[in-house]
Enzyme design. Structure first.
Site, PDB file in Angstrom:
ATOM      1  N   ASP A 280       0.697  -1.230   0.100  1.00 30.28           N
ATOM      2  CA  ASP A 280       0.327   0.091   0.049  1.00 30.28           C
ATOM      3  C   ASP A 280       0.936   1.462   0.149  1.00 30.28           C
ATOM      4  OD1 ASP A 280      -2.699   1.369   0.572  1.00 30.28           O
ATOM      5  OD2 ASP A 280      -1.727   2.167   2.210  1.00 30.28           O
TER       6      ASP A 280
ATOM      7  N   GLU B 261       1.965  -0.572  -5.002  1.00 28.92           N
ATOM      8  CA  GLU B 261       0.854   0.757  -5.310  1.00 28.92           C
ATOM      9  C   GLU B 261       1.426   1.971  -5.545  1.00 28.92           C
ATOM     10  OE1 GLU B 261      -3.403   2.299  -3.880  1.00 28.92           O
ATOM     11  OE2 GLU B 261      -1.909   2.320  -2.329  1.00 28.92           O
TER      12      GLU B 261
END
Length: 696
Positions: free
Chosen positions: A344, A380
């Site tokens: 993330d 990401e």
């Protein structure tokens, strides 16, 4: 309290380690004056012992308690200066979680005493709260992590053969009528879920955060919870809400079951920040153990650098924080047998004082690690900090979520002008972003939907987001979704609208499966699942966020299964090397041809011509690729976003013919031989034809 013996123990490994005769405790803190081990009764209510860790090696405090067993509940307290303007927020009155704890008993109960400062005090976080927070805190649990893995064998699926399925542990299982342990790891490991995944044809399941995380106070006060899980508190502990019997072996069992079905497990992990928030957040673990070391602080160390939008940023530049992250990753691979990670806000992990650096310590450490280089690593590639958008900028072996693919493909099928060249770029692996530094075409993770945003059904059913249930006045979530409702906002009973929506869904998924790169689909999309227009269901632990299995669209499910099978059976669609058009030939051999529907090659002026609404691509095995398919094998792909059009097929060599396998306008077609040079592509349709050998 009865007396206990504590010996010096060892500085490694960090955390609580059972050796068969007792437990070694080791905790990092560079700035503490004292670290205290707190032991609790089996029910967790009574604090039975407080023992200062007797030894310090460098910045690791440690001690060994003979006779302690797995199952022992514990916590920590740290003594040191409370000086926010110097970056220190020690408060001995606060029970702290061990960053290396392998299991937590429960989630915390929100109370003002969890704060290191006096809530409502004029000086805000500069004040000091003396109340004990233990009553409201979960307990850490000493664990024996051994598991009888038997013949467990990770699938090690080559990336070029991977199809990723992004799913939420509870969302996938809660409403399934045949799953016993609904919402749990054991439910995900059940036969009905495994059977569905195998029949669908996916090779990996990418789980939204399953490490222990926080339910934000502002959500709890609104009667909501942190459903997605992007507020990690324990980087080694599975979240308690997913355990049916409070045993970490349940996670290990889930992994073993998925492996037995040939499915890899990829974890969505959040090492860019923690759930403790800003300077106004609670003191639960890292802040109380050593705030100045664990977090990146501003010029005034009272405040936090907030490149993540969550209030804090983990200080990966600190060697002991980096060690914690790497120890955590290796733990999930070596002890829990996971097959990869999706990071993330991965840009944050590469931030240095001078900005993002693809050679930052985090990336360099992973790239030399003999354990972590064996698993899949997915970035990401953005955060909200300055220069945070870095699609294509990560070093190998990282794959990256490609939002350019998502947005470009949605806009092409919506009919936005100027998106024919965008389509061409995306279906050939987004070479402008990824074809450098020896990176393969598989580095691009191609998707049109993910947990963050509309589901596939909602992409074709809503023109606007509908996030009122989140309690933020519909202000949260993305405003630009590149979606279209095709006639009416939300559910419809109009047959023409329903057919148009079904056709567009088929086109979107077909484009993902026909593109070079690594495809990813969102769990539930294959069933026709809707979130009722909510494009930010991070707090919707209810029917909005759960997959509705009872509303399954069986025809669409069957079509998605066919698409995945078609990709699996045709290596041309999943090559590691980038394809070359005539303008990009590297070795004198063309493997990519762009055609107009009339059979003439695309010219420079065609790429910007507004009347061109159909693009035809002839793909062959990339030159230099190992000969796992015949060189003359080819696929002919037609992407028609306009009205029906006649398409002239490329000439066939002797003994070859075109066979139509996929037609989103006529999904019942499967394996139709095309006689003659012309083929009719219906309006808004995607077609895939294979050049095959035959004999009379």
């Amino acid at each position: 309290m009865s007396s206990l013996t504590i010996l010096g123990g060892h500085a490694a490994p960090l955390g609580a380690t059972f050796d068969g005769e007792g437990v070694n405790f080791a905790v990092f803190s560079q700035h503490a004056r004292r670290i205290t081990l707190c032991l609790f009764s089996p029910d967790g209510r009574a604090e039975t012992h407080r023992i200062d860790l007797p030894e310090r090696d460098g910045d690791v405090w440690h001690g060994y308690v003979p006779g302690l067993r797995p199952g022992q509940l514990y916590g920590l307290r740290a003594d040191g200066p409370y000086a926010p303007h110097e970056g220190h927020r020690f408060n001995y009155n606060k029970l702290l979680l061990d960053p290396y704890a392998k299991r937590l008993t429960r989630h915390l109960d929100w109370h003002d005493s969890l704060m290191g400062y006096k809530v409502g005090h004029d000086a805000v976080d500069l004040s000091f709260d003396k109340r004990d927070s233990a009553r409201y805190m979960p307990r850490c649990v000493v664990e024996d992590v051994l598991f009888a893995w038997g013949r467990d064998k990770p699938p090690h699926t080559p990336t070029s053969q991977s199809v990723i399925y992004e799913a939420h542990v509870k969302g996938l299982t809660q409403l399934h009528p045949e799953v016993q342990h609904k919402g749990k790891f054991l439910g995900l490991a059940s036969e009905p879920i495994l059977d569905h995944l195998v029949k669908l044809g996916v090779t990996a399941i990418e789980l939204l955060p399953a490490q222990a995380f926080l339910n934000d106070r502002f959500l709890v006060e609104k009667g909501l919870v942190n459903y997605w899980g992007y507020q990690t508190l324990g980087f080694f502990a599975p979240d308690p809400r997913y355990l049916a019997h409070d045993q970490i072996a349940e996670f290990q069992h889930m992994v073993a079951r998925l492996h037995s079905a040939g499915i890899e497990v990829i974890m969505d992990v959040v090492y860019n920040h923690t759930g403790e928030g800003s300077e106004l957040g609670p003191t639960l673990s890292f802040r109380g153990l050593d705030n100045r070391s664990y977090y990146r602080l501003a010029d005034d160390p009272r405040y936090y650098i907030n490149d993540t939008g969550t209030g804090n940023t983990l200080n990966i530049d600190h060697p002991m924080v980096l060690r914690m992250v790497l120890d955590s990753l290796r733990y999930w691979v070596e002890v829990m047998h996971v097959d990869g990670f999706r990071f993330d806000l991965c840009t944050t992990l590469g931030r240095t004082p001078t900005g993002f650096d693809r050679g930052a310590s985090f990336f360099d450490a992973i790239r030399q690690d003999p354990v972590l280089t064996r698993v899949k690593l997915i970035a990401e590639p953005w955060d909200i900090g300055p220069g945070g958008y870095r699609v294509g900028g990560f070093p190998p072996p990282f794959l990256e979520w490609n939002d350019k693919f998502r947005d470009g493909i949605r806009r092409f099928w919506r009919g936005d002008a100027g998106h024919v060249p965008v389509l061409a770029d995306r279906i050939t692996g987004s070479a402008l972003q990824f074809d450098h530094s020896g990176r393969p075409a598989t580095a691009s993770v191609n998707f049109v939907t993910a947990h963050d945003g509309f589901t596939l059904t909602d992409v074709v059913s809503y023109s606007q987001k509908h996030n009122e249930a989140n309690g933020e006045g519909n202000r949260d979530g993305h405003n630009d979704n590149a979606s279209a409702n095709l006639g009416v906002e939300g559910p419809s009973s109009d047959e023409k609208i329903l057919e148009a929506r079904a056709r567009r869904r088929r086109n979107l998924v077909a484009t993902v499966m026909f593109s070079q790169g690594t495809p990813m689909i969102l769990a539930g999309d294959e069933l026709g699942n809707s979130q009722m227009g909510n494009n930010n269901a991070y707090c919707q632990d209810n029917e909005i966020g759960w997959i509705d299995w009872s509303a399954c669209d069986p025809d669409f499910l069957k079509f998605v299964q066919r698409l995945i099978a078609f990709r699996r059976e045709h290596p041309i669609l999943r090559q590691k090397r980038f394809l070359h058009s005539r303008e990009r030939i590297l070795d004198g051999m063309e493997d990519l041809f762009w055609w107009r529907p009339d059979g003439t090659p695309m010219r420079d002026l065609d790429w910007s011509a507004p009347e061109i609404k159909a693009l035809c691509a002839e793909m062959r095995i990339a030159s230099g690729t190992p000969a796992y398919a015949q060189r003359e094998e080819a696929l002919f792909l037609i992407f028609n976003r306009g009205e029906a059009v006649s398409v002239k097929l490329p000439d066939c060599p002797p003994g070859r013919r075109w066979r139509l396998w996929i037609d989103t306008g006529h999904p019942e077609i499967e394996g139709e031989v095309i006689d003659g040079p012309l083929l009719r592509a219906s309006h808004e349709s995607t077609l895939a034809l294979e050049l095959e050998a035959y004999s009379d």
